[in-house]
Design a protein around this motif. Structure first.
Motif, PDB file in Angstrom:
ATOM      1  N   ARG A 106     -21.687  16.116 -87.922  1.00 42.10           N
ATOM      2  CA  ARG A 106     -21.331  16.327 -86.518  1.00 42.10           C
ATOM      3  C   ARG A 106     -22.135  17.454 -85.884  1.00 42.10           C
ATOM      4  O   ARG A 106     -22.382  17.444 -84.672  1.00 42.10           O
ATOM      5  CB  ARG A 106     -19.833  16.613 -86.382  1.00 42.10           C
ATOM      6  N   ARG A 107     -22.556  18.420 -86.694  1.00 41.12           N
ATOM      7  CA  ARG A 107     -23.362  19.506 -86.143  1.00 41.12           C
ATOM      8  C   ARG A 107     -24.724  18.996 -85.678  1.00 41.12           C
ATOM      9  O   ARG A 107     -25.383  19.643 -84.863  1.00 41.12           O
ATOM     10  CB  ARG A 107     -23.525  20.621 -87.170  1.00 41.12           C
ATOM     11  N   VAL A 108     -25.125  17.832 -86.177  1.00 44.95           N
ATOM     12  CA  VAL A 108     -26.392  17.229 -85.771  1.00 44.95           C
ATOM     13  C   VAL A 108     -26.191  16.196 -84.672  1.00 44.95           C
ATOM     14  O   VAL A 108     -26.929  16.165 -83.681  1.00 44.95           O
ATOM     15  CB  VAL A 108     -27.097  16.574 -86.981  1.00 44.95           C
ATOM     16  N   ILE A 109     -25.180  15.336 -84.802  1.00 45.80           N
ATOM     17  CA  ILE A 109     -25.015  14.226 -83.865  1.00 45.80           C
ATOM     18  C   ILE A 109     -24.054  14.526 -82.732  1.00 45.80           C
ATOM     19  O   ILE A 109     -23.986  13.763 -81.760  1.00 45.80           O
ATOM     20  CB  ILE A 109     -24.556  12.946 -84.594  1.00 45.80           C
ATOM     21  N   GLY A 110     -23.316  15.637 -82.812  1.00 39.59           N
ATOM     22  CA  GLY A 110     -22.320  15.910 -81.793  1.00 39.59           C
ATOM     23  C   GLY A 110     -21.192  14.898 -81.834  1.00 39.59           C
ATOM     24  O   GLY A 110     -20.876  14.344 -82.885  1.00 39.59           O
ATOM     25  N   PRO A 111     -20.585  14.576 -80.682  1.00 38.09           N
ATOM     26  CA  PRO A 111     -19.425  13.669 -80.684  1.00 38.09           C
ATOM     27  C   PRO A 111     -19.795  12.191 -80.672  1.00 38.09           C
ATOM     28  O   PRO A 111     -18.906  11.343 -80.635  1.00 38.09           O
ATOM     29  CB  PRO A 111     -18.710  14.043 -79.381  1.00 38.09           C
ATOM     30  N   ARG A 112     -21.094  11.845 -80.743  1.00 45.36           N
ATOM     31  CA  ARG A 112     -21.516  10.452 -80.625  1.00 45.36           C
ATOM     32  C   ARG A 112     -20.854   9.577 -81.690  1.00 45.36           C
ATOM     33  O   ARG A 112     -20.538  10.035 -82.772  1.00 45.36           O
ATOM     34  CB  ARG A 112     -23.039  10.336 -80.772  1.00 45.36           C
ATOM     35  N   PRO A 113     -20.712   8.273 -81.391  1.00 45.43           N
ATOM     36  CA  PRO A 113     -20.119   7.361 -82.386  1.00 45.43           C
ATOM     37  C   PRO A 113     -20.922   7.326 -83.672  1.00 45.43           C
ATOM     38  O   PRO A 113     -22.154   7.345 -83.658  1.00 45.43           O
ATOM     39  CB  PRO A 113     -20.162   5.993 -81.681  1.00 45.43           C
ATOM     40  N   TRP A 114     -20.211   7.266 -84.788  1.00 49.87           N
ATOM     41  CA  TRP A 114     -20.841   7.176 -86.100  1.00 49.87           C
ATOM     42  C   TRP A 114     -20.012   6.258 -86.978  1.00 49.87           C
ATOM     43  O   TRP A 114     -18.785   6.375 -87.019  1.00 49.87           O
ATOM     44  CB  TRP A 114     -20.949   8.552 -86.747  1.00 49.87           C
ATOM     45  N   ALA A 115     -20.688   5.324 -87.655  1.00 50.46           N
ATOM     46  CA  ALA A 115     -19.992   4.441 -88.590  1.00 50.46           C
ATOM     47  C   ALA A 115     -19.562   5.253 -89.797  1.00 50.46           C
ATOM     48  O   ALA A 115     -20.403   5.692 -90.590  1.00 50.46           O
ATOM     49  CB  ALA A 115     -20.898   3.286 -89.009  1.00 50.46           C
ATOM     50  N   ALA A 116     -18.271   5.471 -89.935  1.00 55.81           N
ATOM     51  CA  ALA A 116     -17.724   6.383 -90.926  1.00 55.81           C
ATOM     52  C   ALA A 116     -16.962   5.604 -91.988  1.00 55.81           C
ATOM     53  O   ALA A 116     -15.783   5.265 -91.787  1.00 55.81           O
ATOM     54  CB  ALA A 116     -16.812   7.405 -90.257  1.00 55.81           C
ATOM     55  N   PRO A 117     -17.580   5.294 -93.143  1.00 51.89           N
ATOM     56  CA  PRO A 117     -16.860   4.600 -94.210  1.00 51.89           C
ATOM     57  C   PRO A 117     -15.758   5.477 -94.801  1.00 51.89           C
ATOM     58  O   PRO A 117     -15.925   6.695 -94.965  1.00 51.89           O
ATOM     59  CB  PRO A 117     -17.955   4.314 -95.249  1.00 51.89           C
ATOM     60  N   GLY A 118     -14.654   4.844 -95.133  1.00 52.80           N
ATOM     61  CA  GLY A 118     -13.544   5.576 -95.707  1.00 52.80           C
ATOM     62  C   GLY A 118     -12.559   4.642 -96.390  1.00 52.80           C
ATOM     63  O   GLY A 118     -12.831   3.460 -96.596  1.00 52.80           O
ATOM     64  N   ALA A 119     -11.416   5.201 -96.763  1.00 57.64           N
ATOM     65  CA  ALA A 119     -10.397   4.428 -97.478  1.00 57.64           C
ATOM     66  C   ALA A 119      -9.019   4.943 -97.098  1.00 57.64           C
ATOM     67  O   ALA A 119      -8.844   6.131 -96.808  1.00 57.64           O
ATOM     68  CB  ALA A 119     -10.605   4.534 -98.986  1.00 57.64           C
ATOM     69  N   SER A 120      -8.049   4.033 -97.095  1.00 54.41           N
ATOM     70  CA  SER A 120      -6.654   4.362 -96.858  1.00 54.41           C
ATOM     71  C   SER A 120      -5.813   3.768 -97.983  1.00 54.41           C
ATOM     72  O   SER A 120      -6.222   2.795 -98.618  1.00 54.41           O
ATOM     73  CB  SER A 120      -6.179   3.805 -95.510  1.00 54.41           C
ATOM     74  N   VAL A 121      -4.635   4.348 -98.196  1.00 54.15           N
ATOM     75  CA  VAL A 121      -3.817   3.960 -99.344  1.00 54.15           C
ATOM     76  C   VAL A 121      -2.387   3.655 -98.907  1.00 54.15           C
ATOM     77  O   VAL A 121      -1.756   4.451 -98.202  1.00 54.15           O
ATOM     78  CB  VAL A 121      -3.798   5.080-100.411  1.00 54.15           C
ATOM     79  N   LEU A 122      -1.894   2.493 -99.349  1.00 48.17           N
ATOM     80  CA  LEU A 122      -0.490   2.148 -99.201  1.00 48.17           C
ATOM     81  C   LEU A 122       0.273   2.659-100.427  1.00 48.17           C
ATOM     82  O   LEU A 122      -0.021   2.261-101.558  1.00 48.17           O
ATOM     83  CB  LEU A 122      -0.316   0.634 -99.096  1.00 48.17           C
ATOM     84  N   VAL A 123       1.258   3.514-100.195  1.00 46.72           N
ATOM     85  CA  VAL A 123       2.131   4.024-101.255  1.00 46.72           C
ATOM     86  C   VAL A 123       3.558   3.670-100.869  1.00 46.72           C
ATOM     87  O   VAL A 123       4.004   3.985 -99.761  1.00 46.72           O
ATOM     88  CB  VAL A 123       1.994   5.551-101.418  1.00 46.72           C
ATOM     89  N   THR A 124       4.274   3.027-101.772  1.00 52.54           N
ATOM     90  CA  THR A 124       5.676   2.704-101.516  1.00 52.54           C
ATOM     91  C   THR A 124       6.548   3.293-102.619  1.00 52.54           C
ATOM     92  O   THR A 124       6.103   3.468-103.757  1.00 52.54           O
ATOM     93  CB  THR A 124       5.896   1.179-101.433  1.00 52.54           C
ATOM     94  N   ASN A 125       7.799   3.595-102.272  1.00 51.48           N
ATOM     95  CA  ASN A 125       8.728   4.144-103.263  1.00 51.48           C
ATOM     96  C   ASN A 125       9.565   3.022-103.873  1.00 51.48           C
ATOM     97  O   ASN A 125       9.348   1.839-103.603  1.00 51.48           O
ATOM     98  CB  ASN A 125       9.596   5.244-102.646  1.00 51.48           C
ATOM     99  N   ASP A 126      10.539   3.413-104.694  1.00 48.89           N
ATOM    100  CA  ASP A 126      11.355   2.418-105.401  1.00 48.89           C
ATOM    101  C   ASP A 126      12.181   1.555-104.456  1.00 48.89           C
ATOM    102  O   ASP A 126      12.613   0.453-104.824  1.00 48.89           O
ATOM    103  CB  ASP A 126      12.291   3.113-106.399  1.00 48.89           C
ATOM    104  N   GLN A 127      12.417   2.026-103.234  1.00 53.80           N
ATOM    105  CA  GLN A 127      13.183   1.258-102.251  1.00 53.80           C
ATOM    106  C   GLN A 127      12.266   0.399-101.369  1.00 53.80           C
ATOM    107  O   GLN A 127      12.724  -0.248-100.425  1.00 53.80           O
ATOM    108  CB  GLN A 127      14.014   2.188-101.356  1.00 53.80           C
ATOM    109  N   GLY A 128      10.965   0.407-101.671  1.00 49.83           N
ATOM    110  CA  GLY A 128      10.025  -0.397-100.901  1.00 49.83           C
ATOM    111  C   GLY A 128       9.609   0.218 -99.583  1.00 49.83           C
ATOM    112  O   GLY A 128       9.016  -0.463 -98.741  1.00 49.83           O
ATOM    113  N   ARG A 129       9.909   1.510 -99.379  1.00 51.62           N
ATOM    114  CA  ARG A 129       9.528   2.170 -98.132  1.00 51.62           C
ATOM    115  C   ARG A 129       8.086   2.684 -98.226  1.00 51.62           C
ATOM    116  O   ARG A 129       7.631   3.089 -99.292  1.00 51.62           O
ATOM    117  CB  ARG A 129      10.482   3.324 -97.820  1.00 51.62           C
ATOM    118  N   LEU A 130       7.424   2.686 -97.085  1.00 49.53           N
ATOM    119  CA  LEU A 130       6.012   3.064 -96.990  1.00 49.53           C
ATOM    120  C   LEU A 130       5.874   4.544 -96.664  1.00 49.53           C
ATOM    121  O   LEU A 130       6.551   5.061 -95.764  1.00 49.53           O
ATOM    122  CB  LEU A 130       5.332   2.230 -95.901  1.00 49.53           C
ATOM    123  N   LEU A 131       4.960   5.222 -97.366  1.00 48.19           N
ATOM    124  CA  LEU A 131       4.694   6.632 -97.121  1.00 48.19           C
ATOM    125  C   LEU A 131       3.723   6.785 -95.959  1.00 48.19           C
ATOM    126  O   LEU A 131       2.626   6.220 -95.969  1.00 48.19           O
ATOM    127  CB  LEU A 131       4.089   7.280 -98.374  1.00 48.19           C
TER     128      LEU A 131
END
Length: 327
Positions: free
Chosen positions: A180-205
């Motif tokens: 960001r210090r080079v490109i500023g706020p311009r759009p950037w394709a940012a690869p990442g990952a998200s995680v589904l975690v559920t408890n014993d009652q099936g609720r989502l964190l």
């Protein structure tokens, strides 16, 4: 911001490049490869996504630019076969620029005779096009190409090609902040990952994030040399203190609908793999400063859409909601 302008400020240091590879086979199972203009070696058609582009659109565009061909049955390969990421997908171009390729692969079929109407564009990227037997491949340009060919070879019952040795990844840091210090706020394709975690009652964190003050899933952006799975595991532990015995890749989310503008004005084009955490252990300890609150939510208790942190998180939470048993 185009890549040449970015490189003037960033130099040759490694970037994380969201890209798509196009695997085309003919009626004999041969694969279509292009001889590249930069190093004279061979690769499958493909390349970096444009800002806001989804992977299938990128695959079709790259195929047309580099071969002049269209493939009606081109499709994205399902996860995990379609995924590209990890330290072994490092590449150093002839002019010295370094990159870690991450993204997806697409696959389709064309008759061998289709090559007769191939017309690559005039960019010089493609010097030659040719069908190759998977058992007799030419000198390939990079490990990303070798990994793609190994997928096809595995389908054909052939042994894998050896990957070229690569340097160790740079030490973990805040890659996107430095960028960001080079490109500023311009759009950037940012690869990442998200995680589904559920408890014993099936609720989502869900976590209430310190930057947006809205609810999100555990997750974050790749550092150079990380795989999507490594990012998911690291972010899960950093943000919650939890560990998963296994992370199951569920779906890739990418495209213009997942663009997000942070409160500070930075724009990201999210390219995110959603994982399901299995056999979670540890104590739930929110990351100080990063996570303001945590909550477990049932199917009928989820926050409203405007309380979730942007369209990516909304789509991923919706994915989880649709996957729950009905009735």
């Amino acid at each position: 911001m185009d890549l040449m302008a970015l490189r003037r400020g960033w130099g040759t240091r490694p970037l994380v490049g969201a890209a798509v590879g196009v695997l085309l086979q003919d009626e004999r199972g041969r694969v279509l490869l292009q001889r590249r203009g930069d190093d004279g070696r061979w690769s499958e058609p493909g390349g970096a996504l444009n800002p806001g582009e989804d992977f299938l659109s990128g695959a079709r565009r790259e195929l047309h630019e580099e071969t002049g061909l269209h493939c009606d049955n081109l499709r994205l390969l399902p996860l995990p076969d379609g995924l590209q990421s990890g330290p072994e997908l490092y590449h150093r171009y002839p002019h010295g620029d370094e990159i870690y390729v991450v993204g997806l692969r697409a696959h389709g079929t064309l008759p061998a005779a289709a090559l007769e109407r191939a017309q690559p564009d005039d960019s010089g990227e493609t010097l030659e096009l040719r069908w190759f037997e998977l058992a007799h491949l030419p000198d390939l340009s990079s490990n990303a190409n070798r990994a793609s060919m190994n997928l096809l070879r595995a389908w054909a019952g052939l042994p894998p090609l050896l990957l070229a040795p690569t340097p160790p990844p740079p030490p973990p840091g805040d890659f996107l902040r430095a960028l960001r210090r080079v490109i500023g706020p311009r759009p950037w394709a940012a690869p990442g990952a998200s995680v589904l975690v559920t408890n014993d009652q099936g609720r989502l964190l869900l976590l209430r994030h310190g930057h947006t003050r809205r609810w999100t899933l555990p997750g974050g952006f790749l550092e150079p040399g990380e795989s999507f799975e490594q990012t998911a595991a690291r972010e899960l532990q950093e943000e919650t203190g939890l560990r998963a015995r296994a992370l199951e890749p569920l779906e890739m989310f990418a495209g213009p609908q997942y663009r997000f503008t942070y409160p500070n004005g930075d724009v990201v084009d999210n390219v995110s793999v959603l994982y399901r955490a299995q056999d979670v252990t540890g104590d739930l300890v929110p990351q100080p400063g990063e996570v303001l609150d945590v909550g477990w939510f049932g199917v009928n208790e989820l926050p409203a859409a405007d309380a979730l942190s942007g369209p990516l998180v909304q789509a991923q939470v919706d994915w989880w909601h649709r996957a729950q048993p009905k009735g």
